[in-house]
Design a protein around this motif. Sequence first.
Motif, PDB file in Angstrom:
ATOM      1  N   VAL A   5       0.841  -1.191   0.000  1.00  0.00           N
ATOM      2  CA  VAL A   5       0.000   0.000   0.000  1.00  0.00           C
ATOM      3  C   VAL A   5       0.874   1.238   0.000  1.00  0.00           C
ATOM      4  CG1 VAL A   5      -1.790   1.251   1.237  1.00  0.00           C
ATOM      5  CG2 VAL A   5      -1.767  -1.253   1.266  1.00  0.00           C
ATOM      6  N   LYS A   6       0.590   2.173  -0.899  1.00  0.00           N
ATOM      7  CA  LYS A   6       1.322   3.437  -0.886  1.00  0.00           C
ATOM      8  C   LYS A   6       1.011   4.171   0.419  1.00  0.00           C
ATOM      9  CE  LYS A   6       1.243   4.242  -5.875  1.00  0.00           C
ATOM     10  NZ  LYS A   6       0.836   5.186  -6.923  1.00  0.00           N
ATOM     11  N   THR A   7       2.034   4.676   1.074  1.00  0.00           N
ATOM     12  CA  THR A   7       1.849   5.352   2.352  1.00  0.00           C
ATOM     13  C   THR A   7       2.362   6.776   2.252  1.00  0.00           C
ATOM     14  OG1 THR A   7       2.173   3.256   3.475  1.00  0.00           O
ATOM     15  CG2 THR A   7       2.313   5.231   4.809  1.00  0.00           C
ATOM     16  N   ALA A   8       1.510   7.742   2.480  1.00  0.00           N
ATOM     17  CA  ALA A   8       1.942   9.144   2.481  1.00  0.00           C
ATOM     18  C   ALA A   8       2.863   9.381   3.677  1.00  0.00           C
ATOM     19  CB  ALA A   8       0.745  10.067   2.554  1.00  0.00           C
ATOM     20  N   ILE A   9       3.908  10.170   3.481  1.00  0.00           N
ATOM     21  CA  ILE A   9       4.876  10.436   4.538  1.00  0.00           C
ATOM     22  C   ILE A   9       4.496  11.727   5.256  1.00  0.00           C
ATOM     23  CG2 ILE A   9       7.306  10.759   5.053  1.00  0.00           C
ATOM     24  CD1 ILE A   9       6.531   8.030   3.904  1.00  0.00           C
ATOM     25  N   ALA A  92       5.049  10.777  -6.600  1.00  0.00           N
ATOM     26  CA  ALA A  92       4.874   9.316  -6.610  1.00  0.00           C
ATOM     27  C   ALA A  92       6.097   8.609  -6.062  1.00  0.00           C
ATOM     28  CB  ALA A  92       4.574   8.843  -8.031  1.00  0.00           C
ATOM     29  N   TYR A  93       7.261   9.157  -6.329  1.00  0.00           N
ATOM     30  CA  TYR A  93       8.501   8.560  -5.820  1.00  0.00           C
ATOM     31  C   TYR A  93       8.497   8.551  -4.301  1.00  0.00           C
ATOM     32  CZ  TYR A  93      13.402   8.443  -4.358  1.00  0.00           C
ATOM     33  OH  TYR A  93      14.576   8.141  -3.713  1.00  0.00           O
ATOM     34  N   ARG A  94       8.206   9.670  -3.705  1.00  0.00           N
ATOM     35  CA  ARG A  94       8.251   9.800  -2.245  1.00  0.00           C
ATOM     36  C   ARG A  94       7.253   8.859  -1.581  1.00  0.00           C
ATOM     37  NH1 ARG A  94       9.617  14.005   1.470  1.00  0.00           N
ATOM     38  NH2 ARG A  94       8.275  14.023   3.326  1.00  0.00           N
ATOM     39  N   ASP A  95       6.020   8.847  -2.078  1.00  0.00           N
ATOM     40  CA  ASP A  95       4.991   8.023  -1.476  1.00  0.00           C
ATOM     41  C   ASP A  95       5.198   6.545  -1.776  1.00  0.00           C
ATOM     42  OD1 ASP A  95       3.898  10.356  -0.562  1.00  0.00           O
ATOM     43  OD2 ASP A  95       2.302  10.437  -2.068  1.00  0.00           O
ATOM     44  N   GLY A  96       5.516   6.249  -3.029  1.00  0.00           N
ATOM     45  CA  GLY A  96       5.659   4.848  -3.423  1.00  0.00           C
ATOM     46  C   GLY A  96       6.798   4.146  -2.728  1.00  0.00           C
ATOM     47  N   ALA A  97       7.898   4.866  -2.539  1.00  0.00           N
ATOM     48  CA  ALA A  97       9.069   4.256  -1.913  1.00  0.00           C
ATOM     49  C   ALA A  97       8.970   4.229  -0.393  1.00  0.00           C
ATOM     50  CB  ALA A  97      10.334   5.000  -2.332  1.00  0.00           C
ATOM     51  N   VAL A 156      16.335  10.790 -13.293  1.00  0.00           N
ATOM     52  CA  VAL A 156      16.848  11.776 -12.344  1.00  0.00           C
ATOM     53  C   VAL A 156      16.561  11.303 -10.921  1.00  0.00           C
ATOM     54  CG1 VAL A 156      16.537  14.117 -11.442  1.00  0.00           C
ATOM     55  CG2 VAL A 156      16.733  13.744 -13.914  1.00  0.00           C
ATOM     56  N   LEU A 157      15.357  10.771 -10.701  1.00  0.00           N
ATOM     57  CA  LEU A 157      14.974  10.308  -9.371  1.00  0.00           C
ATOM     58  C   LEU A 157      15.719   9.041  -8.963  1.00  0.00           C
ATOM     59  CD1 LEU A 157      11.125  10.878  -9.569  1.00  0.00           C
ATOM     60  CD2 LEU A 157      12.867  12.379  -8.592  1.00  0.00           C
ATOM     61  N   ALA A 164       8.642   6.299 -18.385  1.00  0.00           N
ATOM     62  CA  ALA A 164       7.643   7.065 -17.647  1.00  0.00           C
ATOM     63  C   ALA A 164       6.738   6.158 -16.823  1.00  0.00           C
ATOM     64  CB  ALA A 164       6.802   7.892 -18.625  1.00  0.00           C
ATOM     65  N   GLU A 165       6.611   4.898 -17.230  1.00  0.00           N
ATOM     66  CA  GLU A 165       5.748   3.951 -16.523  1.00  0.00           C
ATOM     67  C   GLU A 165       6.420   3.358 -15.294  1.00  0.00           C
ATOM     68  OE1 GLU A 165       6.412   3.744 -19.830  1.00  0.00           O
ATOM     69  OE2 GLU A 165       4.552   4.767 -20.421  1.00  0.00           O
ATOM     70  N   ALA A 166       7.727   3.406 -15.221  1.00  0.00           N
ATOM     71  CA  ALA A 166       8.462   2.783 -14.114  1.00  0.00           C
ATOM     72  C   ALA A 166       8.287   3.591 -12.835  1.00  0.00           C
ATOM     73  CB  ALA A 166       9.939   2.663 -14.465  1.00  0.00           C
ATOM     74  N   THR A 167       8.180   2.904 -11.708  1.00  0.00           N
ATOM     75  CA  THR A 167       8.010   3.560 -10.417  1.00  0.00           C
ATOM     76  C   THR A 167       8.812   2.831  -9.345  1.00  0.00           C
ATOM     77  OG1 THR A 167       6.029   2.214 -10.002  1.00  0.00           O
ATOM     78  CG2 THR A 167       5.684   4.423 -10.912  1.00  0.00           C
ATOM     79  N   VAL A 168       9.004   3.504  -8.211  1.00  0.00           N
ATOM     80  CA  VAL A 168       9.641   2.877  -7.057  1.00  0.00           C
ATOM     81  C   VAL A 168       8.550   2.459  -6.081  1.00  0.00           C
ATOM     82  CG1 VAL A 168      11.322   3.145  -5.205  1.00  0.00           C
ATOM     83  CG2 VAL A 168      11.650   4.369  -7.353  1.00  0.00           C
ATOM     84  N   ARG A 169       8.650   1.248  -5.571  1.00  0.00           N
ATOM     85  CA  ARG A 169       7.642   0.735  -4.662  1.00  0.00           C
ATOM     86  C   ARG A 169       8.317   0.103  -3.441  1.00  0.00           C
ATOM     87  NH1 ARG A 169       4.614   3.501  -6.976  1.00  0.00           N
ATOM     88  NH2 ARG A 169       2.982   2.917  -8.449  1.00  0.00           N
ATOM     89  N   THR A 170       7.646   0.210  -2.302  1.00  0.00           N
ATOM     90  CA  THR A 170       8.053  -0.519  -1.102  1.00  0.00           C
ATOM     91  C   THR A 170       6.847  -1.284  -0.588  1.00  0.00           C
ATOM     92  OG1 THR A 170       9.774   1.053  -0.456  1.00  0.00           O
ATOM     93  CG2 THR A 170       8.857  -0.327   1.278  1.00  0.00           C
TER      94      THR A 170
END
Length: 548
Positions: A5-9, A92-97, A156-157, A164-170
């Motif tokens: 689940v994506k978690t807002a920081i 999306a990077y911040r939340d996804g990771a 860059v991230l 553009a479709e690639a994302t970081v997930r935790t």
Amino acid sequence: MRSGVKTAIVGGVFLVVASGVGYGGYNLWNGVMGGDTSVGGGSDDAPKTGPVTGDEVTTTAKEFLAAWAAGEPEKAGQLTNDPVTAGPAVAAYRDGASVSEAEITPGTPVGATVPFTVKATITYKGVSKPWTYASELTVVRGQTTGRPLVKWAPSVLHPKLLTAEATVRTGVAETASVKAVDRNGDELTAEKYPSLRPILDELRKRYGAKAGGETGIETWIDSGSESVPDSTVLVLSKGKPGTLKTTIDAGVQAAAEKAVKAYGNASVAAIEPSTGAIRAVANNPATEYNTAFRGAQAPGSTMKIVTAAMMLQNGIATPDSKVECPPDVVSRSTTFENLKRFSIPNGTLAESFRRSCNTAFIKAVPPLNEKGIENTALGDTARDSFGIGQVWQVGVPTADGSVPESAGSETPASYIGQGKITMSALNVASLSATVKNGGFLQPYLVARELDDREFAEADPLSPAVASGLQRMMKETATMSDGTAFRAMSGLARPKGAKTGSAEVDGQGKSNSWFTGYSGNLAAAAVVEEGGHGGDAAGPVVAAVLKAG
């Protein structure tokens, strides 16, 4: 391949550090919004033109990193040349990771490019772990505003965000990790064998559920594509990996990794002819794209192995047949030449093979006969005798080679490995393995019983064709005028080889190709812009064969 689940920081603390001094994201950002003309000019100024200055590069980089670090994605996006895409991507990077805190340290600019290091803490369901990596950004001048802006790209991230479709997930991994081992049970890791990283990721994706492991908590790059495996970048909580046996030989793999590093862009693959088992695969640079398996490049004169087989099978010539090898030949209104316009007076097919005479392999084949050989025979031989053009079920993705029907000048070009023909290092290694074995065995990386894959099959070479090809490849490797003699010297017999160079549009030098076998190991290598086959690719193959 993973769930979470994506978690807002909330309350994350970010800093940008430069020259040992910490800067708050707000202060740097305030400098931009306060109308600092050094980075954009006032509203009455005409847009700046020309290359960005050193000061603009340094300031823009700090401001972008500060906005990113402060958790202000919209502001970060406005500092790029694509704010509509960049802003949401930063968020999306911040939340996804699940980044809870981080420190970003810019390095010394190189021209308009600024390297930087991210030292982050990832926190998920009460589990935290540090995560450090390096990336870079480039500053360009805005086309309409003249402002210095970060040239936006997902990389860059993080450098592994390639689309553009690639994302970081935790989150919790859906598939357990695997402990891949070589043929002798020795563990294979991406840290020790960098070229295996995309293969190990793919093996996990395909076989993790079959290997009997347990899932853990991880941070990964979600490729956004079913055809590209996810890539784990951090393990927060280890699961229990399952063990997966591969056909790789750790000793041969180590030699392959070392050999390709001598060249800027090089790939090599090694196969056991008697079984089809893949013993090694290596690429330099070692990236997420496995060029040795998935490359689609003109194979140059290594294709003469197939052309010679076609000639033998269709009664055009035998190794002892006299064939003309003039300096040049006109075929289908196109002129083809030999290297340095050499010729072989009164030579045989075997001599033209070992010296790699282009004109002989074009001139000896009739331009038209009742079998339609000029259009389909080469492709038929490639498919039916060497498995090229069939679907290979190796265990990971591969490009399986293509020898399409040709017309016009593409036909003679195809006889010497140009035109529309494409192959990978694995395909070309299989050519040698097929000759050594007397028949095609589909290369494989994991046992077919693991998932009941259907292997590609081909007809065995006839005794006459097999012995003829073995003789010509042996002479190429053992006779002093053979193009592979120098590279293959000192290797154990039985041995054979074929060199190749493939011209590529836009390149100053041709690609260097080499394939050969020694004992019960066959290999092939390609070195981009390496020139003659024996000069660059030859030493790579020789090093791998010696390790076998």
